[in-house]
Write a protein that holds these residues in place. Structure first.
Motif, PDB file in Angstrom:
ATOM      1  N   UNK A  66      -6.660  15.180 -28.086  1.00  0.00           N
ATOM      2  CA  UNK A  66      -6.856  16.544 -27.592  1.00  0.00           C
ATOM      3  C   UNK A  66      -5.543  17.079 -27.047  1.00  0.00           C
ATOM      4  N   UNK A  67      -5.247  18.328 -27.338  1.00  0.00           N
ATOM      5  CA  UNK A  67      -4.116  19.034 -26.756  1.00  0.00           C
ATOM      6  C   UNK A  67      -4.677  20.102 -25.830  1.00  0.00           C
ATOM      7  N   UNK A  68      -4.305  20.042 -24.550  1.00  0.00           N
ATOM      8  CA  UNK A  68      -4.847  20.966 -23.553  1.00  0.00           C
ATOM      9  C   UNK A  68      -3.715  21.532 -22.698  1.00  0.00           C
ATOM     10  N   UNK A  69      -3.744  22.831 -22.393  1.00  0.00           N
ATOM     11  CA  UNK A  69      -2.740  23.404 -21.502  1.00  0.00           C
ATOM     12  C   UNK A  69      -2.996  22.978 -20.062  1.00  0.00           C
ATOM     13  N   UNK A  70      -1.923  22.813 -19.314  1.00  0.00           N
ATOM     14  CA  UNK A  70      -2.049  22.418 -17.913  1.00  0.00           C
ATOM     15  C   UNK A  70      -2.256  23.572 -16.968  1.00  0.00           C
ATOM     16  N   UNK A  71      -2.628  24.727 -17.474  1.00  0.00           N
ATOM     17  CA  UNK A  71      -2.897  25.893 -16.653  1.00  0.00           C
ATOM     18  C   UNK A  71      -3.669  26.918 -17.444  1.00  0.00           C
ATOM     19  N   UNK A  72      -4.062  28.001 -16.766  1.00  0.00           N
ATOM     20  CA  UNK A  72      -4.816  29.042 -17.442  1.00  0.00           C
ATOM     21  C   UNK A  72      -5.240  30.123 -16.480  1.00  0.00           C
ATOM     22  N   UNK A  82       6.547  28.383 -22.057  1.00  0.00           N
ATOM     23  CA  UNK A  82       6.440  28.405 -20.610  1.00  0.00           C
ATOM     24  C   UNK A  82       5.220  27.720 -20.047  1.00  0.00           C
ATOM     25  N   UNK A  83       4.392  27.135 -20.902  1.00  0.00           N
ATOM     26  CA  UNK A  83       3.180  26.436 -20.456  1.00  0.00           C
ATOM     27  C   UNK A  83       3.322  24.959 -20.814  1.00  0.00           C
ATOM     28  N   UNK A  84       2.954  24.080 -19.900  1.00  0.00           N
ATOM     29  CA  UNK A  84       2.984  22.650 -20.184  1.00  0.00           C
ATOM     30  C   UNK A  84       1.690  22.235 -20.876  1.00  0.00           C
ATOM     31  N   UNK A  85       1.828  21.439 -21.932  1.00  0.00           N
ATOM     32  CA  UNK A  85       0.677  20.963 -22.696  1.00  0.00           C
ATOM     33  C   UNK A  85       0.605  19.448 -22.601  1.00  0.00           C
ATOM     34  N   UNK A  86      -0.627  18.960 -22.564  1.00  0.00           N
ATOM     35  CA  UNK A  86      -0.882  17.536 -22.402  1.00  0.00           C
ATOM     36  C   UNK A  86      -1.679  17.030 -23.596  1.00  0.00           C
ATOM     37  N   UNK A  87      -1.380  15.798 -23.992  1.00  0.00           N
ATOM     38  CA  UNK A  87      -2.194  15.123 -25.002  1.00  0.00           C
ATOM     39  C   UNK A  87      -3.132  14.149 -24.289  1.00  0.00           C
ATOM     40  N   UNK A  88      -4.429  14.294 -24.556  1.00  0.00           N
ATOM     41  CA  UNK A  88      -5.443  13.437 -23.949  1.00  0.00           C
ATOM     42  C   UNK A  88      -6.149  12.683 -25.074  1.00  0.00           C
ATOM     43  N   UNK A  89      -6.228  11.370 -24.954  1.00  0.00           N
ATOM     44  CA  UNK A  89      -6.843  10.540 -25.995  1.00  0.00           C
ATOM     45  C   UNK A  89      -8.094   9.878 -25.434  1.00  0.00           C
ATOM     46  N   UNK A  90      -9.218  10.072 -26.130  1.00  0.00           N
ATOM     47  CA  UNK A  90     -10.501   9.479 -25.757  1.00  0.00           C
ATOM     48  C   UNK A  90     -10.873   8.458 -26.838  1.00  0.00           C
ATOM     49  N   UNK A  91     -11.033   7.195 -26.450  1.00  0.00           N
ATOM     50  CA  UNK A  91     -11.283   6.120 -27.418  1.00  0.00           C
ATOM     51  C   UNK A  91     -12.607   5.439 -27.137  1.00  0.00           C
ATOM     52  N   UNK A  92     -13.377   5.178 -28.203  1.00  0.00           N
ATOM     53  CA  UNK A  92     -14.627   4.430 -28.072  1.00  0.00           C
ATOM     54  C   UNK A  92     -14.332   2.935 -28.111  1.00  0.00           C
ATOM     55  N   UNK A  93     -15.100   2.117 -27.388  1.00  0.00           N
ATOM     56  CA  UNK A  93     -14.893   0.666 -27.439  1.00  0.00           C
ATOM     57  C   UNK A  93     -15.220   0.104 -28.818  1.00  0.00           C
ATOM     58  N   UNK A  94     -14.552  -0.992 -29.183  1.00  0.00           N
ATOM     59  CA  UNK A  94     -14.747  -1.603 -30.501  1.00  0.00           C
ATOM     60  C   UNK A  94     -16.186  -2.042 -30.728  1.00  0.00           C
TER      61      UNK A  94
END
Length: 399
Positions: free
Chosen positions: A141-147, A71-83
């Protein structure tokens, strides 16, 4: 050309070379019906070994699946460093990988608290390679869209500023990228000023404050790739949220199925093309064996470094109270436990079967794996060619 690996890297490669060989001793089995005999050699249990990755991935998935609620929406967030940062990171992996984790979490925490008004949580996994095995550090990162609301007793959900926006929403990705960049650069300047980074060769110029300031300003003008991927079809499936991340945890940067051939000192494997603006396609990539092993070894993390980390409500010391609070605030029908496919308990060993009678084999004897100190002192190990193309460390060995 011979590549000189660090001592820790040589140790990991050596363990993988000896995995499931007579050097590590064995377990013997017999069939109670036809008297068939089988010998299974012990594994190295190293987290980088392709042969030992299955159990570790299953254990991680079992331990983290409890964090995901129906019942909770989860999001994948990707943080990338420059080459451009890659050479500096390779010389300071522990310090800058830690900074990458910290900068990603602080940026995400800032927005979820300010815009979402709820207690944030995130599960983060470090990924250091691209399809061609080059160094490409980024965080998944996996983060819930609520809390639970920061103030009051209610469940809060992150909402888009535009009321007409109907898709699941987490944060503004452009603003998130700018905050992530500022957080990382602030930490990088602090590490340089405090002398906690190894700055040798061309990087020694960063000891000069004026040169450091100029270099940081130039780096901030490059692209810092951050993106957010919402749940498919507008709704998360708890059984599938974490499985995507398990492939990055253990077993090295490439699977057996992508390796096409190993002949005459050359390795050919499949990788996605780099063509921008065109549909992605898979194409063969060919490298010398020594270069293939060098790239593979780039992704061996420092000894004791933790690749998967929990933050906010998912932190080990807070997760039980956080999840209980979530269940109390969510509607009762949404937190109903979904039936998952049952898996063997973590650490449980499945005994082999007889190929003729198809019944479990009985254990006759078990010789524990010797200590690595004992293994590394034997003559077989001393004569091993550590710098040769180690293609067999990615090949499946018979049990």
């Amino acid at each position: 050309m011979r590549h000189r690996f660090a001592h820790h890297v040589r140790s990991v490669l050596s363990k993988i070379l000896l995995c499931r060989t007579p050097v590590l001793k064995e377990r013997r089995y017999r069939c109670p019906q036809c008297d068939y005999r089988s010998v299974v050699y012990n594994s190295c249990t190293d987290r980088n070994c392709p042969e030992c990755s299955g159990a570790r991935r299953r254990d991680w998935l079992d331990g983290t699946s409890q964090l995901v609620l129906p019942g909770v929406n989860y999001f994948q967030v990707v943080f990338t460093l420059p080459d451009k940062l890659s050479p500096l990171v390779l010389g300071n992996r522990r310090e800058l990988y830690n900074l990458l984790f910290l900068a990603a979490w602080r940026a995400l925490n800032h927005f979820l608290r300010r815009n979402g008004k709820f207690q944030p949580a995130a599960l983060m996994v470090l990924h250091t390679w691209n399809q061609r095995l080059e160094h490409h550090p980024h965080i998944h990162a996996v983060a819930p869209g609520g809390g639970p609301a920061l103030e009051g007793d209610e469940w809060m959900t992150s909402k888009h500023p535009d009321p007409s926006y109907r898709k699941p929403y987490l944060v503004n990705v452009e603003e998130l990228g700018r905050v992530f960049q500022r957080r990382f650069m602030y930490g990088l300047r602090r590490l340089v000023r405090q002398g906690e980074l190894k700055l040798e060769g061309e990087w020694s110029k960063l000891h000069d404050p004026a040169e450091l300031k100029r270099w940081c300003q130039e780096l901030q003008t490059t692209d810092w790739n951050v993106y957010v991927e919402g749940p498919q079809h507008g709704q998360s499936k708890p059984a599938h949220v974490l499985k995507y991340l398990t492939r990055y945890l253990t077993g090295g940067p490439i699977g057996d199925t992508r390796i096409l051939r190993d002949e005459d000192g050359w390795v050919q494997f499949l990788a996605r093309s780099k063509d921008k603006g065109r549909p992605q396609r898979v194409e063969p990539v060919e490298l010398r064996g020594t270069e293939f092993v060098r790239r593979w070894a780039l992704h061996i993390l420092p000894k004791g470094f933790i690749r998967s980390r929990r933050y906010g409500g998912y932190h080990t010391t807070k997760s039980q109270a956080y999840l209980q609070r979530c269940r109390e605030l969510l509607p009762p029908d949404t937190v109903k436990i979904e039936e998952e496919p049952k898996t063997p308990p973590a650490g449980e060993r499945t005994e082999p079967e007889c190929p003729h009678c198809h019944v479990p084999l009985e254990s006759i004897s078990k010789t524990p794996r010797p200590s690595w100190k004992q293994v590394f002192e034997i003559e077989v190990y001393r004569s091993a060619a550590i710098y040769c193309p180690l293609l067999h460390l990615l090949r499946s060995r018979p049990p």
